[in-house]
Design a protein around this motif. Structure first.
Motif, PDB file in Angstrom:
ATOM      1  N   LEU A   7      20.609   0.108  48.677  1.00 47.18           N
ATOM      2  CA  LEU A   7      20.469  -0.951  47.694  1.00 47.18           C
ATOM      3  C   LEU A   7      21.774  -1.052  46.921  1.00 47.18           C
ATOM      4  N   PRO A   8      22.097  -2.243  46.415  1.00 45.64           N
ATOM      5  CA  PRO A   8      23.289  -2.343  45.580  1.00 45.64           C
ATOM      6  C   PRO A   8      23.092  -1.555  44.293  1.00 45.64           C
ATOM      7  N   CYS A   9      24.169  -1.005  43.751  1.00 50.89           N
ATOM      8  CA  CYS A   9      24.094  -0.271  42.498  1.00 50.89           C
ATOM      9  C   CYS A   9      23.848  -1.278  41.376  1.00 50.89           C
ATOM     10  N   PRO A  10      22.811  -1.063  40.552  1.00 48.65           N
ATOM     11  CA  PRO A  10      22.514  -2.023  39.481  1.00 48.65           C
ATOM     12  C   PRO A  10      23.633  -2.093  38.436  1.00 48.65           C
ATOM     13  N   SER A  11      23.774  -3.245  37.819  1.00 48.05           N
ATOM     14  CA  SER A  11      24.716  -3.419  36.717  1.00 48.05           C
ATOM     15  C   SER A  11      24.329  -2.451  35.596  1.00 48.05           C
ATOM     16  N   GLY A  12      25.313  -1.785  35.020  1.00 45.76           N
ATOM     17  CA  GLY A  12      25.034  -0.802  33.976  1.00 45.76           C
ATOM     18  C   GLY A  12      24.879   0.609  34.518  1.00 45.76           C
ATOM     19  N   MET A  13      25.054   0.756  35.837  1.00 43.52           N
ATOM     20  CA  MET A  13      24.975   2.079  36.456  1.00 43.52           C
ATOM     21  C   MET A  13      26.209   2.298  37.308  1.00 43.52           C
ATOM     22  N   GLY A  18      26.829   8.393  48.346  1.00 40.59           N
ATOM     23  CA  GLY A  18      25.682   9.198  48.776  1.00 40.59           C
ATOM     24  C   GLY A  18      24.570   9.281  47.758  1.00 40.59           C
ATOM     25  N   SER A  19      24.630   8.478  46.678  1.00 39.68           N
ATOM     26  CA  SER A  19      23.582   8.517  45.650  1.00 39.68           C
ATOM     27  C   SER A  19      22.220   8.244  46.261  1.00 39.68           C
ATOM     28  N   ASP A  20      21.246   9.012  45.823  1.00 40.69           N
ATOM     29  CA  ASP A  20      19.890   8.883  46.351  1.00 40.69           C
ATOM     30  C   ASP A  20      18.916   9.206  45.222  1.00 40.69           C
ATOM     31  N   LEU A  21      17.927   8.339  45.028  1.00 47.96           N
ATOM     32  CA  LEU A  21      16.926   8.587  43.982  1.00 47.96           C
ATOM     33  C   LEU A  21      16.178   9.895  44.212  1.00 47.96           C
ATOM     34  N   ARG A  22      16.113  10.319  45.456  1.00 49.37           N
ATOM     35  CA  ARG A  22      15.412  11.581  45.746  1.00 49.37           C
ATOM     36  C   ARG A  22      16.156  12.782  45.185  1.00 49.37           C
ATOM     37  N   HIS A  23      17.405  12.600  44.763  1.00 50.81           N
ATOM     38  CA  HIS A  23      18.174  13.697  44.183  1.00 50.81           C
ATOM     39  C   HIS A  23      18.055  13.762  42.668  1.00 50.81           C
ATOM     40  N   LEU A  24      17.335  12.820  42.048  1.00 55.12           N
ATOM     41  CA  LEU A  24      17.186  12.840  40.591  1.00 55.12           C
ATOM     42  C   LEU A  24      16.567  14.156  40.138  1.00 55.12           C
ATOM     43  N   SER A  31      17.166  17.707  45.335  1.00 53.68           N
ATOM     44  CA  SER A  31      18.204  18.639  45.746  1.00 53.68           C
ATOM     45  C   SER A  31      19.418  18.413  44.859  1.00 53.68           C
ATOM     46  N   ASN A  32      20.516  19.031  45.181  1.00 61.20           N
ATOM     47  CA  ASN A  32      21.720  18.930  44.362  1.00 61.20           C
ATOM     48  C   ASN A  32      22.616  17.773  44.759  1.00 61.20           C
ATOM     49  N   GLY A  33      22.108  16.789  45.477  1.00 56.09           N
ATOM     50  CA  GLY A  33      22.928  15.664  45.903  1.00 56.09           C
ATOM     51  C   GLY A  33      23.218  14.689  44.771  1.00 56.09           C
ATOM     52  N   ALA A  34      24.073  13.714  45.057  1.00 50.68           N
ATOM     53  CA  ALA A  34      24.443  12.695  44.074  1.00 50.68           C
ATOM     54  C   ALA A  34      23.264  11.756  43.821  1.00 50.68           C
ATOM     55  N   TYR A  35      23.199  11.232  42.602  1.00 48.69           N
ATOM     56  CA  TYR A  35      22.174  10.255  42.243  1.00 48.69           C
ATOM     57  C   TYR A  35      22.792   9.229  41.293  1.00 48.69           C
ATOM     58  N   PRO A  36      22.164   8.049  41.152  1.00 53.19           N
ATOM     59  CA  PRO A  36      22.706   7.020  40.272  1.00 53.19           C
ATOM     60  C   PRO A  36      22.769   7.507  38.825  1.00 53.19           C
ATOM     61  N   LEU A  37      23.857   7.163  38.148  1.00 48.69           N
ATOM     62  CA  LEU A  37      24.061   7.525  36.746  1.00 48.69           C
ATOM     63  C   LEU A  37      24.155   6.263  35.903  1.00 48.69           C
ATOM     64  N   VAL A  38      23.697   6.359  34.670  1.00 45.79           N
ATOM     65  CA  VAL A  38      23.690   5.219  33.759  1.00 45.79           C
ATOM     66  C   VAL A  38      25.011   5.191  32.985  1.00 45.79           C
ATOM     67  N   GLU A  39      25.589   4.008  32.841  1.00 47.69           N
ATOM     68  CA  GLU A  39      26.821   3.833  32.071  1.00 47.69           C
ATOM     69  C   GLU A  39      26.521   3.967  30.570  1.00 47.69           C
ATOM     70  N   PRO A  49      13.844   4.220  37.201  1.00 40.57           N
ATOM     71  CA  PRO A  49      15.226   4.638  36.962  1.00 40.57           C
ATOM     72  C   PRO A  49      16.309   3.653  37.391  1.00 40.57           C
ATOM     73  N   LEU A  50      15.944   2.560  38.063  1.00 39.99           N
ATOM     74  CA  LEU A  50      16.958   1.570  38.448  1.00 39.99           C
ATOM     75  C   LEU A  50      16.870   0.287  37.620  1.00 39.99           C
ATOM     76  N   ARG A  51      15.943   0.220  36.670  1.00 37.45           N
ATOM     77  CA  ARG A  51      15.857  -0.936  35.766  1.00 37.45           C
ATOM     78  C   ARG A  51      16.646  -0.579  34.517  1.00 37.45           C
ATOM     79  N   VAL A  52      17.777  -1.220  34.336  1.00 42.37           N
ATOM     80  CA  VAL A  52      18.732  -0.850  33.293  1.00 42.37           C
ATOM     81  C   VAL A  52      18.548  -1.725  32.054  1.00 42.37           C
ATOM     82  N   TYR A  53      18.540  -1.074  30.897  1.00 45.42           N
ATOM     83  CA  TYR A  53      18.475  -1.760  29.610  1.00 45.42           C
ATOM     84  C   TYR A  53      19.791  -1.527  28.867  1.00 45.42           C
ATOM     85  N   ARG A  54      20.307  -2.581  28.237  1.00 46.36           N
ATOM     86  CA  ARG A  54      21.513  -2.461  27.407  1.00 46.36           C
ATOM     87  C   ARG A  54      21.058  -2.086  26.003  1.00 46.36           C
TER      88      ARG A  54
END
Length: 107
Positions: A7-13, A18-24, A31-39, A49-54
């Protein structure tokens, strides 16, 4: 896996390679893999976790893992808008009740 999709990385993240929600942290089988981070100045709720609020004030939302707010801010409210139970707001910061420095009052 075979059911994984990109999926595309949401705006604000930001989504490291290799980001994967399963790594949250806290996810079943995480697991210790990369996951999406919030700006900074944004936040997400742990249940979505992918619905971003400003956030109105940058100081409320430092960014980082989903559902991250500044200290004593309620991570279950949109945009870290209120203090947690047992905390109060003064000058746009939340502090734990009972943590105020009190000077003795002398008559």
């Amino acid at each position: 896996g075979p059911d994984a999709s990109c999926l595309p990385c949401p705006s604000g993240m930001r989504c490291p390679a290799g980001s994967d929600l399963r790594h949250l942290p806290g996810s079943p089988g995480s697991s210790n893999g990369a996951y999406p981070l919030v700006e900074p100045q944004h936040m997400t709720l742990s249940g979505d976790p992918l619905r971003v609020y400003r956030c109105l004030l940058p100081s409320h939302c430092p960014g980082g893992p989903p559902a991250t707010c500044s200290p004593y801010r309620d991570t279950t409210t949109v945009a870290c808008g209120i203090c947690q139970d047992g905390a109060y707001e003064a000058e746009d910061e939340c502090s734990a009740c009972g943590s105020v420095d009190v000077l003795p009052f002398v008559l």
